[in-house]
Design a protein around this motif. Structure first.
Motif, PDB file in Angstrom:
ATOM      1  N   UNK A   1       2.526  13.476  12.281  1.00 45.14           N
ATOM      2  CA  UNK A   1       3.409  14.280  13.329  1.00 45.14           C
ATOM      3  C   UNK A   1       4.498  13.156  14.114  1.00 45.14           C
ATOM      4  N   UNK A   2       4.214  12.024  14.006  1.00 49.37           N
ATOM      5  CA  UNK A   2       4.921  10.988  14.814  1.00 49.37           C
ATOM      6  C   UNK A   2       5.951  10.432  13.609  1.00 49.37           C
ATOM      7  N   UNK A   3       6.937  10.006  14.197  1.00 50.87           N
ATOM      8  CA  UNK A   3       8.071   9.475  13.602  1.00 50.87           C
ATOM      9  C   UNK A   3       8.084   8.062  13.320  1.00 50.87           C
ATOM     10  N   UNK A   4       7.116   7.427  13.797  1.00 44.91           N
ATOM     11  CA  UNK A   4       7.031   5.866  13.752  1.00 44.91           C
ATOM     12  C   UNK A   4       8.213   5.119  13.884  1.00 44.91           C
ATOM     13  N   UNK A   5       8.843   4.872  14.971  1.00 43.14           N
ATOM     14  CA  UNK A   5       9.956   4.270  14.760  1.00 43.14           C
ATOM     15  C   UNK A   5      10.027   2.765  14.742  1.00 43.14           C
ATOM     16  N   UNK A   6       8.576   2.252  14.715  1.00 43.99           N
ATOM     17  CA  UNK A   6       8.496   0.898  14.268  1.00 43.99           C
ATOM     18  C   UNK A   6       7.616   0.771  13.236  1.00 43.99           C
ATOM     19  N   UNK A   7       7.547   1.846  12.387  1.00 46.48           N
ATOM     20  CA  UNK A   7       7.387   1.846  11.024  1.00 46.48           C
ATOM     21  C   UNK A   7       5.752   1.259  10.712  1.00 46.48           C
ATOM     22  N   UNK A   8       5.468   0.465   9.640  1.00 44.73           N
ATOM     23  CA  UNK A   8       4.057   0.183   9.501  1.00 44.73           C
ATOM     24  C   UNK A   8       3.460  -0.686  10.379  1.00 44.73           C
ATOM     25  N   UNK A   9       4.629  -1.498  10.874  1.00 45.10           N
ATOM     26  CA  UNK A   9       3.989  -2.376  11.876  1.00 45.10           C
ATOM     27  C   UNK A   9       3.420  -1.680  13.302  1.00 45.10           C
ATOM     28  N   UNK A  10       4.169  -0.438  13.604  1.00 46.61           N
ATOM     29  CA  UNK A  10       3.730   0.176  14.572  1.00 46.61           C
ATOM     30  C   UNK A  10       2.371   0.968  14.411  1.00 46.61           C
ATOM     31  N   UNK A  11       2.362   1.528  13.071  1.00 45.50           N
ATOM     32  CA  UNK A  11       1.052   2.109  12.718  1.00 45.50           C
ATOM     33  C   UNK A  11      -0.052   0.888  12.745  1.00 45.50           C
ATOM     34  N   UNK A  12       0.303  -0.186  12.294  1.00 41.11           N
ATOM     35  CA  UNK A  12      -1.099  -1.029  12.175  1.00 41.11           C
ATOM     36  C   UNK A  12      -1.386  -1.179  13.573  1.00 41.11           C
ATOM     37  N   UNK A  13      -0.492  -1.612  14.552  1.00 37.62           N
ATOM     38  CA  UNK A  13      -1.201  -2.058  15.888  1.00 37.62           C
ATOM     39  C   UNK A  13      -1.822  -0.544  16.495  1.00 37.62           C
TER      40      UNK A  13
ATOM     41  N   UNK B   1       1.046  -1.066  -0.005  1.00 33.86           N
ATOM     42  CA  UNK B   1      -0.112  -0.004   0.012  1.00 33.86           C
ATOM     43  C   UNK B   1       0.839   1.300   0.075  1.00 33.86           C
ATOM     44  N   UNK B   2       0.625   2.244  -0.873  1.00 29.42           N
ATOM     45  CA  UNK B   2       1.256   3.351  -0.883  1.00 29.42           C
ATOM     46  C   UNK B   2       1.709   4.121  -2.264  1.00 29.42           C
ATOM     47  N   UNK B   3       1.747   5.300  -2.409  1.00 27.73           N
ATOM     48  CA  UNK B   3       1.922   5.995  -3.720  1.00 27.73           C
ATOM     49  C   UNK B   3       3.069   6.976  -3.593  1.00 27.73           C
ATOM     50  N   UNK B   4       3.761   6.943  -2.632  1.00 31.04           N
ATOM     51  CA  UNK B   4       5.128   7.883  -2.307  1.00 31.04           C
ATOM     52  C   UNK B   4       6.229   7.544  -3.390  1.00 31.04           C
TER      53      UNK B   4
ATOM     54  N   UNK C   1       6.364  10.002   2.123  1.00 31.13           N
ATOM     55  CA  UNK C   1       5.559  11.299   2.377  1.00 31.13           C
ATOM     56  C   UNK C   1       4.130  10.913   1.729  1.00 31.13           C
ATOM     57  N   UNK C   2       2.975  10.994   2.312  1.00 31.10           N
ATOM     58  CA  UNK C   2       1.849  10.721   2.165  1.00 31.10           C
ATOM     59  C   UNK C   2       1.159   9.405   2.113  1.00 31.10           C
ATOM     60  N   UNK C   3       2.030   8.487   2.522  1.00 33.23           N
ATOM     61  CA  UNK C   3       1.839   6.991   2.754  1.00 33.23           C
ATOM     62  C   UNK C   3       0.858   6.621   3.867  1.00 33.23           C
ATOM     63  N   UNK C   4       1.257   7.499   5.033  1.00 31.82           N
ATOM     64  CA  UNK C   4       0.887   7.474   6.178  1.00 31.82           C
ATOM     65  C   UNK C   4      -0.765   7.756   6.358  1.00 31.82           C
ATOM     66  N   UNK C   5      -1.365   8.402   5.752  1.00 28.96           N
ATOM     67  CA  UNK C   5      -2.743   8.627   5.626  1.00 28.96           C
ATOM     68  C   UNK C   5      -3.382   7.534   4.800  1.00 28.96           C
ATOM     69  N   UNK C   6      -2.867   6.903   3.596  1.00 29.58           N
ATOM     70  CA  UNK C   6      -3.367   5.827   2.834  1.00 29.58           C
ATOM     71  C   UNK C   6      -3.400   4.646   3.717  1.00 29.58           C
ATOM     72  N   UNK C   7      -2.112   4.293   4.406  1.00 29.37           N
ATOM     73  CA  UNK C   7      -2.120   2.965   5.165  1.00 29.37           C
ATOM     74  C   UNK C   7      -3.125   3.195   6.570  1.00 29.37           C
ATOM     75  N   UNK C   8      -3.085   4.314   6.951  1.00 27.60           N
ATOM     76  CA  UNK C   8      -4.129   4.515   8.110  1.00 27.60           C
ATOM     77  C   UNK C   8      -5.551   4.088   7.765  1.00 27.60           C
ATOM     78  N   UNK C   9      -5.935   4.563   6.470  1.00 28.09           N
ATOM     79  CA  UNK C   9      -7.378   4.327   6.204  1.00 28.09           C
ATOM     80  C   UNK C   9      -7.473   2.844   5.981  1.00 28.09           C
ATOM     81  N   UNK C  10      -6.450   2.327   5.179  1.00 27.46           N
ATOM     82  CA  UNK C  10      -6.368   0.902   4.774  1.00 27.46           C
ATOM     83  C   UNK C  10      -6.658  -0.005   6.144  1.00 27.46           C
ATOM     84  N   UNK C  11      -5.928   0.214   7.045  1.00 25.17           N
ATOM     85  CA  UNK C  11      -6.054  -0.636   8.428  1.00 25.17           C
ATOM     86  C   UNK C  11      -7.240  -0.103   9.007  1.00 25.17           C
ATOM     87  N   UNK C  12      -7.481   0.880   9.202  1.00 27.11           N
ATOM     88  CA  UNK C  12      -8.912   1.535   9.719  1.00 27.11           C
ATOM     89  C   UNK C  12     -10.073   0.633   9.042  1.00 27.11           C
TER      90      UNK C  12
END
Length: 457
Positions: free
Chosen positions: A364-376, A155-158, A329-340
């Motif tokens: 604004x978060x730096x996501x040290x755990x990356x996509x896995x952290x966002x998903x959780x 997932x993503x378009x960046x 850039x821009x992928x956080x919103x796409x991924x967040x919506x996908x996981x939601x």
């Protein structure tokens, strides 16, 4: 000698002796018992491949009903056993009845040795074929489950992600070894699967091996397989991951966790494109596409003497570096919506949506755990949600600037508790049970504390 275990059941001692002498020249194990009642307590019954079972055990009774009764009992206890019925009073009707009840074949006494051996051999070959078919079906089902389990899409378009996918497409059609690097949680396995999906081997298997989870004493067995008796727990011959992946792709994740001795063994297999099972001498050629992944600095490990340079050159024909989420850039919103959407369906909370300022907080978060952290993070918010809209307070994220030890005394007890809860949940990827165990509280207590923190913003 055929690898089969034979059991003969007959009340005639001479019959038992004759069959034991005849069959032990052909088969690995031949055991005898004089009464069918011993079948109910026979310790190794499930390990028996073929039973030769007499049909009459009581004096003056020639109906064959006793044999049919014990045939049914055997099939109840161990349906995989092939049973060959024996009788001196055979009729076509009795033979047909025995076959209908599950017997493999029927032998008349007195027998001709050659005919009896052929009958037993035929039963053994049929059983072997059934075992192989069952094994193939089980393997196919396991592979289907594995494929379904990992029906993940990228997932993503960046621009950063597009560059990675562009390079992936370029090398996918080749057989060169690929090393995928990147931080934890960036999706290195997804890139490996994408390489396989677009390769010429896409119709073959993709085997994933977590090198970090393999202990040193089991390394060779896991990767190269073993033969029966190679070590204490080697009960049967077993193919390793290299052999299983033959014709397809082998993905070695966390390659940087290997010790130097394990690295040497891996290098030998890659160079020779062949393996030898533990306990065997036979060289088995393997044809695989090798893909590796790591979050370690392998070049730095080479300089420190912790990773073999020659192995790194073998693994690193092409390197694909997966960018961290903060650079996409821009992928956080796409991924967040996908996981939601995914977790809303999973937990039956349809219609959930995020408030407009949530995305700003996520960006604004730096996501040290990356996509896995966002998903959780999204999953926790969905599980704990009470309304139709998720607000910023519903997203509990690890602070990227943890307080230094000297600053802890400046925190209130409640603030220190928040830091500990955040760290525990992050450490265990949002697993409330594991985090609660570490903190020494019940899962419900931890849940209540998190809920209270969310309400307080």
């Amino acid at each position: 000698m055929k690898e089969a275990n034979i059991l003969v059941v007959d009340d005639n001692k001479n019959v038992l002796s004759a069959l034991e002498i005849l069959l032990q020249l052909e088969y690995r194990s031949v055991k005898t018992i004089r009464t069918p009642h011993e079948l109910t307590s026979f310790a190794g019954l499930k390990g028996v491949d073929i039973i030769l079972l007499d049909m009459n055990f009581s004096a003056g009774v020639n109906s064959g009903n006793e044999g049919l009764f014990w045939l049914k009992e055997v099939k109840k206890r161990a349906p995989q056993i092939s049973v060959i019925m024996m009788t001196a009073y055979g009729t076509i009707e009795l033979a047909v009845k025995a076959l209908k009840e599950g017997a493999e074949d029927f032998i008349l006494k007195p027998w001709k040795n050659e005919k009896l051996l052929n009958t037993v051999k035929s039963a053994w070959l049929i059983k072997k074929s059934k075992n192989e078919i069952d094994s193939l079906n089980k393997k196919q089902n396991n592979l289907k489950q594995e494929i379904n389990l990992h029906k993940n899409i990228i997932i993503g378009k960046s621009p950063a992600l597009n560059e990675v996918l562009k390079l992936t497409r370029k090398v996918a059609k080749t057989d060169v070894n690929v090393l995928i690097t990147g931080e934890n949680g960036t999706g290195k396995e997804l890139i490996a699967r994408e390489l396989h999906r677009m390769s010429l081997r896409s119709q073959e298997v993709f085997i994933n091996v977590d090198m970090g989870s393999i202990s040193e004493n089991l390394f060779e067995s896991e990767l190269f397989g073993h033969v029966k008796g190679a070590f204490t727990d080697a009960k049967v011959d077993r193919a390793g991951k290299f052999e299983t992946a033959d014709g397809g792709s082998l993905f070695l994740d966390e390659i940087g966790n290997l010790s130097l001795p394990m690295q040497a063994k891996l290098l030998s297999a890659i160079q020779n494109r062949s393996i030898v099972r533990v306990g065997a001498n036979k060289i088995i050629p393997v044809d695989i596409r090798l893909i590796s992944a790591t979050n370690s600095d392998l070049q730095g490990m080479v300089q420190d003497g912790k990773f073999r340079e020659d192995l790194l050159y073998r693994l690193n024909t092409i390197q694909i570096k997966v960018p961290p989420l903060r650079e996409r850039e821009g992928d956080i919103e796409i991924l967040a919506d996908f996981f939601l959407q995914n977790f809303s369906r999973k937990y039956g909370k349809h219609g959930l949506r995020m408030a407009p300022n949530v995305i700003e907080k996520l960006r604004g978060h730096t996501w040290p755990g990356n996509i896995r952290e966002l998903r959780h993070t999204i999953e926790r918010a969905v599980i704990l949600s009470e309304g139709d809209i998720l607000h910023t307070g519903d997203f509990l994220m690890q602070s990227t600037t943890q307080p230094k030890e000297k600053d802890l005394f400046s925190l209130s007890l409640e603030e220190m508790e928040l830091v500990m809860i955040q760290q525990a949940l992050e450490r265990y990827d949002g697993n409330f049970t594991a985090a609660a165990e570490q903190l020494g509280v019940s899962r419900q207590t931890l849940y209540n504390k998190v809920h209270k923190m969310k309400k307080n913003g």
